[in-house]
Structures are given as C-alpha cells and as structure tokens.
Design an enzyme around this catalytic site. Sequence first.
Site, PDB file in Angstrom:
ATOM      1  N   SER A 140       0.838  -1.197   0.000  1.00  0.00           N
ATOM      2  CA  SER A 140       0.000   0.000   0.000  1.00  0.00           C
ATOM      3  C   SER A 140       0.869   1.241   0.000  1.00  0.00           C
ATOM      4  O   SER A 140       2.002   1.232   0.498  1.00  0.00           O
ATOM      5  CB  SER A 140      -0.886   0.026   1.243  1.00  0.00           C
ATOM      6  OG  SER A 140      -1.612   1.234   1.300  1.00  0.00           O
ATOM      7  N   TYR A 153      -2.716  -0.914  10.236  1.00  0.00           N
ATOM      8  CA  TYR A 153      -2.657  -1.092   8.780  1.00  0.00           C
ATOM      9  C   TYR A 153      -1.327  -0.570   8.240  1.00  0.00           C
ATOM     10  O   TYR A 153      -0.642  -1.249   7.466  1.00  0.00           O
ATOM     11  CB  TYR A 153      -3.836  -0.334   8.146  1.00  0.00           C
ATOM     12  CG  TYR A 153      -3.992  -0.557   6.666  1.00  0.00           C
ATOM     13  CD1 TYR A 153      -4.738  -1.624   6.170  1.00  0.00           C
ATOM     14  CD2 TYR A 153      -3.414   0.317   5.741  1.00  0.00           C
ATOM     15  CE1 TYR A 153      -4.896  -1.816   4.798  1.00  0.00           C
ATOM     16  CE2 TYR A 153      -3.559   0.123   4.379  1.00  0.00           C
ATOM     17  CZ  TYR A 153      -4.300  -0.934   3.909  1.00  0.00           C
ATOM     18  OH  TYR A 153      -4.444  -1.137   2.551  1.00  0.00           O
TER      19      TYR A 153
HETATM   20  N1  LIG Z   1      -8.775  -0.374  -1.873  1.00  0.00           N
HETATM   21  C1  LIG Z   1      -7.672   0.341  -1.770  1.00  0.00           C
HETATM   22  O1  LIG Z   1      -7.663   1.543  -2.054  1.00  0.00           O
HETATM   23  C2  LIG Z   1      -6.396  -0.291  -1.324  1.00  0.00           C
HETATM   24  C3  LIG Z   1      -5.243   0.487  -1.320  1.00  0.00           C
HETATM   25  C4  LIG Z   1      -4.039  -0.091  -0.940  1.00  0.00           C
HETATM   26  C5  LIG Z   1      -3.996  -1.412  -0.579  1.00  0.00           C
HETATM   27  N2  LIG Z   1      -5.134  -2.151  -0.572  1.00  0.00           N
HETATM   28  C6  LIG Z   1      -5.035  -3.565  -0.196  1.00  0.00           C
HETATM   29  O2  LIG Z   1      -5.594  -4.367  -1.211  1.00  0.00           O
HETATM   30  C7  LIG Z   1      -6.098  -5.578  -0.649  1.00  0.00           C
HETATM   31  C8  LIG Z   1      -7.534  -5.768  -1.078  1.00  0.00           C
HETATM   32  O3  LIG Z   1      -8.276  -4.642  -0.659  1.00  0.00           O
HETATM   33  P1  LIG Z   1      -9.748  -4.331  -1.216  1.00  0.00           P
HETATM   34  O4  LIG Z   1      -9.867  -2.867  -1.215  1.00  0.00           O
HETATM   35  O5  LIG Z   1      -9.994  -5.093  -2.456  1.00  0.00           O
HETATM   36  O6  LIG Z   1     -10.618  -4.911   0.005  1.00  0.00           O
HETATM   37  P2  LIG Z   1     -12.070  -5.546   0.050  1.00  0.00           P
HETATM   38  O7  LIG Z   1     -12.911  -5.052  -1.072  1.00  0.00           O
HETATM   39  O8  LIG Z   1     -12.544  -5.354   1.445  1.00  0.00           O
HETATM   40  O9  LIG Z   1     -11.792  -7.117  -0.197  1.00  0.00           O
HETATM   41  C9  LIG Z   1     -11.066  -7.848   0.742  1.00  0.00           C
HETATM   42  C10 LIG Z   1     -11.055  -9.308   0.337  1.00  0.00           C
HETATM   43  O10 LIG Z   1     -10.311 -10.049   1.325  1.00  0.00           O
HETATM   44  C11 LIG Z   1     -11.109 -11.122   1.835  1.00  0.00           C
HETATM   45  N3  LIG Z   1     -10.669 -11.381   3.205  1.00  0.00           N
HETATM   46  C12 LIG Z   1     -10.721 -10.553   4.277  1.00  0.00           C
HETATM   47  N4  LIG Z   1     -10.225 -11.164   5.361  1.00  0.00           N
HETATM   48  C13 LIG Z   1      -9.841 -12.406   4.968  1.00  0.00           C
HETATM   49  C14 LIG Z   1      -9.260 -13.510   5.626  1.00  0.00           C
HETATM   50  N5  LIG Z   1      -8.984 -13.480   6.940  1.00  0.00           N
HETATM   51  N6  LIG Z   1      -8.993 -14.637   4.920  1.00  0.00           N
HETATM   52  C15 LIG Z   1      -9.273 -14.693   3.598  1.00  0.00           C
HETATM   53  N7  LIG Z   1      -9.824 -13.672   2.914  1.00  0.00           N
HETATM   54  C16 LIG Z   1     -10.105 -12.548   3.598  1.00  0.00           C
HETATM   55  C17 LIG Z   1     -12.551 -10.616   1.657  1.00  0.00           C
HETATM   56  O11 LIG Z   1     -13.522 -11.647   1.598  1.00  0.00           O
HETATM   57  P3  LIG Z   1     -14.204 -12.285   2.943  1.00  0.00           P
HETATM   58  O12 LIG Z   1     -14.644 -11.115   3.786  1.00  0.00           O
HETATM   59  O13 LIG Z   1     -15.307 -13.156   2.443  1.00  0.00           O
HETATM   60  O14 LIG Z   1     -13.133 -13.087   3.593  1.00  0.00           O
HETATM   61  C18 LIG Z   1     -12.426  -9.938   0.295  1.00  0.00           C
HETATM   62  O15 LIG Z   1     -12.455 -10.911  -0.741  1.00  0.00           O
HETATM   63  C19 LIG Z   1      -5.904  -5.451   0.860  1.00  0.00           C
HETATM   64  O16 LIG Z   1      -4.688  -6.089   1.244  1.00  0.00           O
HETATM   65  C20 LIG Z   1      -5.785  -3.949   1.059  1.00  0.00           C
HETATM   66  O17 LIG Z   1      -5.071  -3.621   2.217  1.00  0.00           O
HETATM   67  C21 LIG Z   1      -6.341  -1.626  -0.932  1.00  0.00           C
END
Ligand SMILES: NC(=O)c1ccc[n+]([C@@H]2O[C@H](COP(=O)([O-])OP(=O)(O)OC[C@H]3O[C@@H](n4cnc5c(N)ncnc54)[C@H](OP(=O)(O)O)[C@@H]3O)[C@@H](O)[C@H]2O)c1
Length: 249
Positions: A140, A153
């Site tokens: 990130s 985080y």
């Molecule tokens: N969105 C952004 O702007 C952004 C920016 C920088 C980095 N990131 C990183 O990108 C990644 C994905 O983020 P996102 O924005 O796509 O989040 P999201 O929409 O909340 O999706 C998160 C995914 O992770 C799964 N998950 C959560 N806890 C889990 C666990 N313990 N075991 C297995 N699966 C799990 C969720 O499904 P379930 O709840 O069904 O498990 C879901 O499929 C994360 O690492 C986040 O920190 C995101």
Amino acid sequence: MSELFSLDGRVALVTGASRGLGFAMAKALAENGATVIVNARDPAALSAAAERIGAEALPFDVTDAAISRASLEGIVERHGRLDILVNNAGIQHRSPLVKWQDEDFNHVIAVNLSACFRMIRDAVRLMLPNKFGRIINTGSVAAILGRPTIHAYVAAKAGLHGLTRSTAAELGRHGITVNAIAPGYFATELNTALMSDETFTKWVEARTPAGRWAQPEELGGAVVFLASDAADYVNGHVLAVDGGLSVSL
Ligand SMILES: NC(=O)c1ccc[n+]([C@@H]2O[C@H](COP(=O)([O-])OP(=O)(O)OC[C@H]3O[C@@H](n4cnc5c(N)ncnc54)[C@H](OP(=O)(O)O)[C@@H]3O)[C@@H](O)[C@H]2O)c1
C-alpha cells in the site's frame, strides 16, 4: 511480445479475491491464460466470483495456519504445481490512537502481515522443487506514508514491503521472485467509509496527480506483468499503482 506476458500453463492462487482488488487481479491473470484459484472466507460470495471468471473457489481464512497450509498443498495435488501466489487478503480498522484495543491491532497484523509470511513460506516449500515461483504481495501507499487512525494497517503494510525485500533476497537464486504492488486509493468495499465522505473524496482528487479514485481493473496490468516472464529479472520491487500520489506533495 504478447508471448512475454502469457500465463498459459501457470497455476495461480489469489487470496482475498471474492471482490475488490483481489477479484480484479484474479480476472486479469485468468484472462492472460493462468489457471486461477480464488480465496476468501465467505463461500457463497467466493463461488459467485469464481464462476464469473472461470476460476476455482477455495474458501479459507488466511489467519488459520493449518488450513492455509493444507489448502496450498491441495492446489499442488489437484493441479500438479503452484506458480503464482498473490497475497492480497487484507482488512482495515480505523480508530483514534488512544481508543485502539490490543486485539484490534493484533487482528489487523494477523491478516495483513503474519498470514502473508506463512503463505509465502508454505508456498515456497511447494515452489522450490520446480525452481520457479512468482509471489506478489498487495502492499500500500500507506506503507510509505503515514495516516491518522489506521496504525495497525500502516505498520502491517510497512512490514509487508520489508518482507517482500527479505524474501526476494533469499529466493532469487531459486528462480522465485517476490514483488509487491502498492495501490493508492481504489474504489472498493474496504474504502466504503471514505468514498461516501464527500470531503475525503475531494481530498483524494486534489491530492492524487491522476485527479480521481482508481478502479480495481487498473491493477490488472501490474499483476500480469509481475507474474509473467516479462518480469523475470524484477525482484524485491514495490510497484506503485497510485496515480502518482506517493511521488507528489
Ligand atoms: N482499496 C484500496 O484503495 C487499497 C489500497 C491499498 C492497498 N489495498 C489492499 O488491497 C487488498 C484488497 O483490498 P480491497 O480494497 O480489495 O478490500 P475488500 O474489497 O474489502 O476485499 C477484501 C477481500 O479479502 C477477503 N478477506 C478478508 N479477510 C480475509 C481472511 N482473513 N482470509 C481470507 N480472505 C479474507 C474478503 O472476503 P471475505 O470477507 O469473504 O473473507 C475480500 O475478498 C488489501 O490487502 C488492502 O489492504 C487496498
């Protein structure tokens, strides 16, 4: 040139891939020829996501060490190999510092960092005999820039960037690369609270040189590149996909 980016014959696991960035990356890997296995906890949402992109659904919680390891081994039993691991599952917790509870801090670290360490270690055990592997961690912009309220985080993502470098240094000689993608602000469920805040959205638009939130599909090119032969000599790198946010004031 397109041969260089082909993932034909490769087997990939993407964690946290039922929605958001994980789903978009899994879709891009599948579209470029990989056999894709998607993971998340909620089996129903995961099956629906898997069906949309012709992937296999493998529901488990990445904080469960024994099940995570058995799930990785099961992939090799069913598909004969594991070539690509995208460590993407991640969660957020927001609170003023003095209100943070130890268990909330530990939980974010468990999902966003400790689980990634175990997944890398256990996947590498399966990749070493093939002398080939591609590990891609979702880092990130928050690993390099602090932000109020999201202390665990920021700590976890900074740790994940570090883990990317230490494992890259150890595994390069074995044909295994470890890189990270550092997304900026993407419109996903993780950021629902921020996206519905008009002031915050205006801030993102003003602060990001690209002038807008990113869409999940915009990570596709980066993950395909890092997973492909085009990135054979790219190791330990953190690729920012942030519209220029991390290089501007
Ligand atoms: N969105 C952004 O702007 C952004 C920016 C920088 C980095 N990131 C990183 O990108 C990644 C994905 O983020 P996102 O924005 O796509 O989040 P999201 O929409 O909340 O999706 C998160 C995914 O992770 C799964 N998950 C959560 N806890 C889990 C666990 N313990 N075991 C297995 N699966 C799990 C969720 O499904 P379930 O709840 O069904 O498990 C879901 O499929 C994360 O690492 C986040 O920190 C995101």
